[in-house]
Design a protein around this motif. Structure first.
Motif, PDB file in Angstrom:
ATOM      1  N   THR A 296       0.834  -1.197   0.000  1.00  0.00           N
ATOM      2  CA  THR A 296       0.000   0.000   0.000  1.00  0.00           C
ATOM      3  C   THR A 296       0.867   1.244   0.000  1.00  0.00           C
ATOM      4  N   THR A 297       0.538   2.194  -0.872  1.00  0.00           N
ATOM      5  CA  THR A 297       1.205   3.495  -0.909  1.00  0.00           C
ATOM      6  C   THR A 297       0.170   4.571  -0.623  1.00  0.00           C
ATOM      7  N   VAL A 298       0.449   5.421   0.370  1.00  0.00           N
ATOM      8  CA  VAL A 298      -0.458   6.504   0.734  1.00  0.00           C
ATOM      9  C   VAL A 298       0.285   7.825   0.547  1.00  0.00           C
ATOM     10  N   THR A 299      -0.340   8.757  -0.134  1.00  0.00           N
ATOM     11  CA  THR A 299       0.248  10.070  -0.393  1.00  0.00           C
ATOM     12  C   THR A 299      -0.663  11.149   0.181  1.00  0.00           C
ATOM     13  N   PHE A 300      -0.044  12.124   0.831  1.00  0.00           N
ATOM     14  CA  PHE A 300      -0.773  13.210   1.504  1.00  0.00           C
ATOM     15  C   PHE A 300      -0.246  14.539   0.989  1.00  0.00           C
ATOM     16  N   SER A 301      -1.152  15.456   0.652  1.00  0.00           N
ATOM     17  CA  SER A 301      -0.745  16.811   0.301  1.00  0.00           C
ATOM     18  C   SER A 301      -1.703  17.794   0.962  1.00  0.00           C
ATOM     19  N   ALA A 302      -1.199  18.972   1.297  1.00  0.00           N
ATOM     20  CA  ALA A 302      -2.000  19.961   2.013  1.00  0.00           C
ATOM     21  C   ALA A 302      -1.724  21.353   1.473  1.00  0.00           C
ATOM     22  N   THR A 303      -2.723  22.210   1.535  1.00  0.00           N
ATOM     23  CA  THR A 303      -2.572  23.614   1.168  1.00  0.00           C
ATOM     24  C   THR A 303      -3.263  24.479   2.210  1.00  0.00           C
ATOM     25  N   GLY A 304      -2.655  25.602   2.531  1.00  0.00           N
ATOM     26  CA  GLY A 304      -3.285  26.583   3.407  1.00  0.00           C
ATOM     27  C   GLY A 304      -3.173  26.323   4.889  1.00  0.00           C
ATOM     28  N   LEU A 305      -2.323  25.358   5.311  1.00  0.00           N
ATOM     29  CA  LEU A 305      -2.107  25.146   6.741  1.00  0.00           C
ATOM     30  C   LEU A 305      -1.229  26.272   7.297  1.00  0.00           C
ATOM     31  N   ALA A 306      -1.032  26.277   8.615  1.00  0.00           N
ATOM     32  CA  ALA A 306      -0.119  27.257   9.204  1.00  0.00           C
ATOM     33  C   ALA A 306       1.263  27.075   8.583  1.00  0.00           C
ATOM     34  N   PRO A 307       1.942  28.157   8.195  1.00  0.00           N
ATOM     35  CA  PRO A 307       3.225  28.032   7.502  1.00  0.00           C
ATOM     36  C   PRO A 307       4.377  27.674   8.426  1.00  0.00           C
ATOM     37  N   ASN A 308       5.370  27.025   7.860  1.00  0.00           N
ATOM     38  CA  ASN A 308       6.654  26.765   8.522  1.00  0.00           C
ATOM     39  C   ASN A 308       6.494  26.065   9.873  1.00  0.00           C
ATOM     40  N   ARG A 309       5.712  25.001   9.892  1.00  0.00           N
ATOM     41  CA  ARG A 309       5.557  24.258  11.130  1.00  0.00           C
ATOM     42  C   ARG A 309       5.366  22.776  10.824  1.00  0.00           C
ATOM     43  N   ASP A 310       5.632  21.956  11.853  1.00  0.00           N
ATOM     44  CA  ASP A 310       5.510  20.508  11.738  1.00  0.00           C
ATOM     45  C   ASP A 310       4.094  20.043  12.046  1.00  0.00           C
TER      46      ASP A 310
ATOM     47  N   GLU B 275     -11.739  -0.724   8.535  1.00  0.00           N
ATOM     48  CA  GLU B 275     -11.002  -0.511   9.786  1.00  0.00           C
ATOM     49  C   GLU B 275     -10.117   0.729   9.756  1.00  0.00           C
ATOM     50  N   ALA B 276      -9.947   1.335   8.611  1.00  0.00           N
ATOM     51  CA  ALA B 276      -9.168   2.567   8.481  1.00  0.00           C
ATOM     52  C   ALA B 276     -10.108   3.636   7.942  1.00  0.00           C
ATOM     53  N   ASN B 277     -10.516   4.584   8.794  1.00  0.00           N
ATOM     54  CA  ASN B 277     -11.637   5.451   8.437  1.00  0.00           C
ATOM     55  C   ASN B 277     -11.367   6.942   8.487  1.00  0.00           C
ATOM     56  N   SER B 278     -10.156   7.359   8.848  1.00  0.00           N
ATOM     57  CA  SER B 278      -9.877   8.793   8.885  1.00  0.00           C
ATOM     58  C   SER B 278      -8.381   9.052   8.839  1.00  0.00           C
ATOM     59  N   VAL B 279      -8.037  10.288   8.505  1.00  0.00           N
ATOM     60  CA  VAL B 279      -6.662  10.769   8.571  1.00  0.00           C
ATOM     61  C   VAL B 279      -6.660  11.979   9.493  1.00  0.00           C
ATOM     62  N   VAL B 280      -5.752  11.975  10.476  1.00  0.00           N
ATOM     63  CA  VAL B 280      -5.717  13.005  11.508  1.00  0.00           C
ATOM     64  C   VAL B 280      -4.406  13.776  11.441  1.00  0.00           C
ATOM     65  N   LEU B 281      -4.500  15.105  11.560  1.00  0.00           N
ATOM     66  CA  LEU B 281      -3.333  15.971  11.661  1.00  0.00           C
ATOM     67  C   LEU B 281      -3.078  16.285  13.130  1.00  0.00           C
ATOM     68  N   HIS B 282      -1.833  16.104  13.549  1.00  0.00           N
ATOM     69  CA  HIS B 282      -1.440  16.331  14.941  1.00  0.00           C
ATOM     70  C   HIS B 282      -0.514  17.531  15.073  1.00  0.00           C
ATOM     71  N   ALA B 283      -0.290  17.954  16.319  1.00  0.00           N
ATOM     72  CA  ALA B 283       0.450  19.184  16.598  1.00  0.00           C
ATOM     73  C   ALA B 283       1.963  19.037  16.491  1.00  0.00           C
ATOM     74  N   GLN B 284       2.499  17.807  16.476  1.00  0.00           N
ATOM     75  CA  GLN B 284       3.944  17.596  16.475  1.00  0.00           C
ATOM     76  C   GLN B 284       4.302  16.460  15.534  1.00  0.00           C
ATOM     77  N   ARG B 285       5.579  16.373  15.210  1.00  0.00           N
ATOM     78  CA  ARG B 285       6.056  15.204  14.474  1.00  0.00           C
ATOM     79  C   ARG B 285       5.974  13.991  15.391  1.00  0.00           C
ATOM     80  N   THR B 286       5.866  12.811  14.827  1.00  0.00           N
ATOM     81  CA  THR B 286       5.617  11.601  15.589  1.00  0.00           C
ATOM     82  C   THR B 286       6.863  11.124  16.326  1.00  0.00           C
ATOM     83  N   LYS B 287       6.669  10.770  17.596  1.00  0.00           N
ATOM     84  CA  LYS B 287       7.778  10.276  18.419  1.00  0.00           C
ATOM     85  C   LYS B 287       7.973   8.776  18.205  1.00  0.00           C
ATOM     86  N   THR B 288       9.163   8.300  18.547  1.00  0.00           N
ATOM     87  CA  THR B 288       9.494   6.901  18.267  1.00  0.00           C
ATOM     88  C   THR B 288      10.000   6.120  19.472  1.00  0.00           C
ATOM     89  N   GLY B 289      10.292   6.759  20.605  1.00  0.00           N
ATOM     90  CA  GLY B 289      10.894   6.080  21.744  1.00  0.00           C
ATOM     91  C   GLY B 289       9.918   5.217  22.524  1.00  0.00           C
TER      92      GLY B 289
END
Length: 211
Positions: free
Chosen positions: A92-106, A179-193
């Motif tokens: 599976t390949t998923v591609t995301f693009s966005a326009t008009g979000l807050a600039p220069n942020r993660d 079982e996969a029903n939405s795409v969510v935008l979060h406030a930070q880049r994803t953590k891995t620890g």
């Protein structure tokens, strides 16, 4: 070739052919499909979803839009995203693009299990190919063995000066039906620890996506 494409615009359903490659924590519309009988055994399914014509809207009681912003500063009303998903040969390949979000942020961006709702938590936990057996609705998966970009869909982005961004990911599995029903935008880049894997801060916006 089997091709399935559903594009939702302003709550209406339009059938189109999509060419692949367009795009706190932890995450109704009509759709239509065009099916062609494959001449060979090769099978490809492609799904595309756009925010409504007016872009993200505020979640209001009785509303019918499928894309909500919960933070107008980060995801302004009227900003928009496009999510494309292509499945072929178990990959599976998923591609995301966005326009008009807050600039220069993660932003952290993930596929979640439930549809969007008036509350950010309505979209449920991240979709996982192998589900963490220790996770609960009250305590989402944070084990790196399960909360990782090979077992989930992570599409983190950093916007440019105009608030535009694009990302893509590929995994060696296909989504389970319904079982996969939405795409969510979060406030930070994803953590891995350990103990924080998959976490990306507050849920800022959500778009319904039946992948």
């Amino acid at each position: 070739m089997y091709t399935r494409c559903a594009t939702l615009i302003a709550g209406a359903s339009v059938t189109v052919l999509v060419v692949a490659g367009c795009g706190n924590d932890d995450e109704s519309t009509d759709d239509s499909a065009t099916v062609e009988t494959p001449p060979t055994s090769l099978e490809t399914a492609t799904t595309s979803l756009l925010t409504p014509r007016g872009g993200f809207t505020l979640p209001v009681e009785g509303g019918t839009d499928n894309a909500f912003t919960y933070d107008e500063a980060a995801v302004p009303v009227g900003s928009s995203v496009n999510v494309d998903s292509e499945e072929q040969d178990g990959r599976t390949t998923v591609t995301f693009s966005a326009t008009g979000l807050a600039p220069n942020r993660d932003f952290g961006v993930h596929v979640h299990t439930r549809a969007c709702g008036r509350e950010p938590s309505d979209s449920g936990p991240h979709y996982q190919n192998d589900v963490d057996p220790m996770a609960t609705p009250e305590s989402p998966s944070s084990d790196p063995a399960y909360a990782n970009p090979q077992n989930e869909i992570w599409l983190d982005v950093t916007t440019d000066g105009n608030g535009n961004a694009q990302s893509s990911t590929a995994v060696n599995w296909e989504f389970r039906d319904d079982e996969a029903n939405s795409v969510v935008l979060h406030a930070q880049r994803t953590k891995t620890g350990p103990g924080v894997a998959g976490m990306a801060g507050d849920r800022l916006a959500c778009i319904d996506e039946d992948l």
